[in-house]
Design a protein around this motif. Structure first.
Motif, PDB file in Angstrom:
ATOM      1  N   GLU A   1      55.910 -57.651 -43.321  1.00  0.00           N
ATOM      2  CA  GLU A   1      56.577 -57.652 -44.616  1.00  0.00           C
ATOM      3  C   GLU A   1      55.617 -58.098 -45.712  1.00  0.00           C
ATOM      4  O   GLU A   1      55.598 -57.545 -46.816  1.00  0.00           O
ATOM      5  CB  GLU A   1      57.800 -58.570 -44.574  1.00  0.00           C
ATOM      6  CG  GLU A   1      58.578 -58.627 -45.876  1.00  0.00           C
ATOM      7  CD  GLU A   1      59.017 -57.258 -46.374  1.00  0.00           C
ATOM      8  OE1 GLU A   1      58.971 -57.033 -47.608  1.00  0.00           O
ATOM      9  OE2 GLU A   1      59.380 -56.393 -45.551  1.00  0.00           O
ATOM     10  N   LYS A   2      54.788 -59.083 -45.414  1.00  0.00           N
ATOM     11  CA  LYS A   2      53.787 -59.518 -46.399  1.00  0.00           C
ATOM     12  C   LYS A   2      52.725 -58.445 -46.613  1.00  0.00           C
ATOM     13  O   LYS A   2      52.268 -58.222 -47.734  1.00  0.00           O
ATOM     14  CB  LYS A   2      53.153 -60.837 -45.959  1.00  0.00           C
ATOM     15  CG  LYS A   2      54.134 -62.007 -45.921  1.00  0.00           C
ATOM     16  CD  LYS A   2      53.430 -63.347 -45.900  1.00  0.00           C
ATOM     17  CE  LYS A   2      52.866 -63.692 -47.277  1.00  0.00           C
ATOM     18  NZ  LYS A   2      52.336 -65.076 -47.337  1.00  0.00           N
TER      19      LYS A   2
ATOM     20  N   ARG B   1      53.233 -55.295 -46.377  1.00  0.00           N
ATOM     21  CA  ARG B   1      53.890 -54.226 -47.151  1.00  0.00           C
ATOM     22  C   ARG B   1      53.818 -54.521 -48.650  1.00  0.00           C
ATOM     23  O   ARG B   1      53.677 -53.609 -49.473  1.00  0.00           O
ATOM     24  CB  ARG B   1      55.338 -54.090 -46.678  1.00  0.00           C
ATOM     25  CG  ARG B   1      56.050 -52.850 -47.140  1.00  0.00           C
ATOM     26  CD  ARG B   1      57.361 -52.652 -46.393  1.00  0.00           C
ATOM     27  NE  ARG B   1      57.107 -52.254 -44.998  1.00  0.00           N
ATOM     28  CZ  ARG B   1      57.367 -53.008 -43.941  1.00  0.00           C
ATOM     29  NH1 ARG B   1      57.878 -54.223 -44.099  1.00  0.00           N
ATOM     30  NH2 ARG B   1      57.115 -52.572 -42.717  1.00  0.00           N
ATOM     31  N   ARG B   2      53.905 -55.781 -48.999  1.00  0.00           N
ATOM     32  CA  ARG B   2      53.885 -56.155 -50.420  1.00  0.00           C
ATOM     33  C   ARG B   2      52.543 -55.899 -51.078  1.00  0.00           C
ATOM     34  O   ARG B   2      52.452 -55.836 -52.304  1.00  0.00           O
ATOM     35  CB  ARG B   2      54.258 -57.635 -50.566  1.00  0.00           C
ATOM     36  CG  ARG B   2      55.697 -57.949 -50.193  1.00  0.00           C
ATOM     37  CD  ARG B   2      55.948 -59.437 -50.256  1.00  0.00           C
ATOM     38  NE  ARG B   2      57.182 -59.808 -49.558  1.00  0.00           N
ATOM     39  CZ  ARG B   2      57.484 -61.044 -49.206  1.00  0.00           C
ATOM     40  NH1 ARG B   2      56.648 -62.044 -49.462  1.00  0.00           N
ATOM     41  NH2 ARG B   2      58.617 -61.291 -48.575  1.00  0.00           N
TER      42      ARG B   2
ATOM     43  N   LYS C   1      50.970 -53.168 -50.932  1.00  0.00           N
ATOM     44  CA  LYS C   1      51.001 -51.753 -51.325  1.00  0.00           C
ATOM     45  C   LYS C   1      49.676 -51.041 -51.027  1.00  0.00           C
ATOM     46  O   LYS C   1      49.320 -50.065 -51.682  1.00  0.00           O
ATOM     47  CB  LYS C   1      51.362 -51.602 -52.810  1.00  0.00           C
ATOM     48  CG  LYS C   1      52.713 -52.214 -53.173  1.00  0.00           C
ATOM     49  CD  LYS C   1      53.075 -51.925 -54.608  1.00  0.00           C
ATOM     50  CE  LYS C   1      54.346 -52.629 -55.038  1.00  0.00           C
ATOM     51  NZ  LYS C   1      55.506 -52.370 -54.178  1.00  0.00           N
TER      52      LYS C   1
END
Length: 321
Positions: free
Chosen positions: A198-199, A201-202, A204
């Protein structure tokens, strides 16, 4: 409720995110007292309280693990092994990390000490503070060292230091993609920890992110699809690397590069260290590279992080398909 485990730098830490409970409030309270006693190194009290917990909740895996660790500290190895094995029976995925304790007691082969479930739980717990702790407290610089080594390797091979499709094994929060930002046509990452992903993914920066074990991830990729395969500080949680090398070679295009770091071992083969990480020898890496069809572009001594203010010896390798 919490369970004891080890942080990525090998120190004790609680797995608070698992919210462990026996299902009985009385047992949970005693378990917390047992944990506190253990943290204060009062191992006799910790063991006694853990036994009281198990009288109330006999299938509470975390209490079995705590009893095992307290008994081991008291050098009561028979009770320690029995309690740890019971914890593993109750939670076979081993989020509690008792395989490490059993290996230290000689009750499990070192190659079997670290499970996927343990690594997933460890890094899910560690994710919120991972980047700050790793790059700050531990002075971690593995991705930057790999990026520099790739530039030098490309110069040796007289090829541009830009890469086609790239696979980032054990991508964590995305530090490797940040170090290579703008250098890859596309990059995909894989990690066991959904919270680390999730981190990542941030950031980008990834064209795809996958939850899973890295060898299985590679096995699902097509032949000769990648130009670069990366593994920054991930092989420290793996013993034998044969399957990882074999699959990395298969998915790489001819001329593609495989870049990774390991913790250094001065002997032959590999060893499970006191810091709950595997260390690999240079001769082992060179032999494995030759057996799987890689050419060694460089293998050099580095330190990707510190432990208690001292550099941890490591190796950085760039291999060519």
């Amino acid at each position: 409720m919490t369970a004891l485990s080890l942080s990525p730098n090998g120190k004790a830490m609680p797995l608070t995110s698992t919210h462990r409970s026996s299902g009985d409030l009385r047992a949970d309270r005693r378990y917390e007292y047992a944990r506190a006693a253990f943290d204060e190194k009062d191992f006799e009290a910790a063991a006694d309280l853990a036994r009281q917990v198990l009288d109330i909740a006999p299938d509470f895996a975390a209490a079995h693990a705590l009893l095992g660790r307290a008994s081991a500290a008291l050098r009561q190895d028979g009770e320690a092994v029995a309690a740890l094995r019971r914890a593993l029976e109750l939670e076979p995925d081993d989020a509690l990390g008792v395989r490490l304790d059993l290996a230290r007691l000689g009750a499990l082969p070192p190659d079997e000490a670290i499970s996927d479930g343990y690594v997933r739980a460890l890094f899910d717990e560690y994710a919120p503070n991972f980047d700050r702790h790793l790059t700050g407290n531990l002075a971690y610089r593995g991705p930057e060292l790999i990026a520099d080594a790739l530039r030098r390797a490309c110069a040796v091979r007289t090829r541009p230091s830009r890469f086609g499709p790239t696979l980032d094994l054990g991508c964590g929060t995305g530090l490797m993609a940040q170090a290579l930002e703008g250098s890859c046509e596309r990059i995909e990452g894989v990690d066991l920890s959904p919270l680390m992903l999730e981190k990542a993914r941030r950031t980008k920066l990834y064209d795809g992110l996958h939850e899973g074990e890295l060898v299985a991830f590679l096995a699902g990729r097509t032949d000769a699809e990648a130009d670069l395969v990366l593994a920054a500080d991930v092989f420290v949680y793996m013993a034998a690397l044969d399957a990882a090398f074999r699959e990395a070679h298969r998915v790489l295009r001819p001329g593609g590069l495989f870049a990774f770091t390991v913790q250094a071992y001065e002997g032959e083969g590999y060893v499970l260290g006191e810091d709950a990480r595997y260390a690999h020898g240079e001769a082992y890496l060179r032999g494995l590279a030759a057996r799987t069809g890689f050419a060694v572009v460089l293998i050099e001594s580095v330190s990707t992080r510190q432990d208690r203010g001292r550099p941890v010896p490591g190796l950085l390798a760039v291999l060519e398909r």
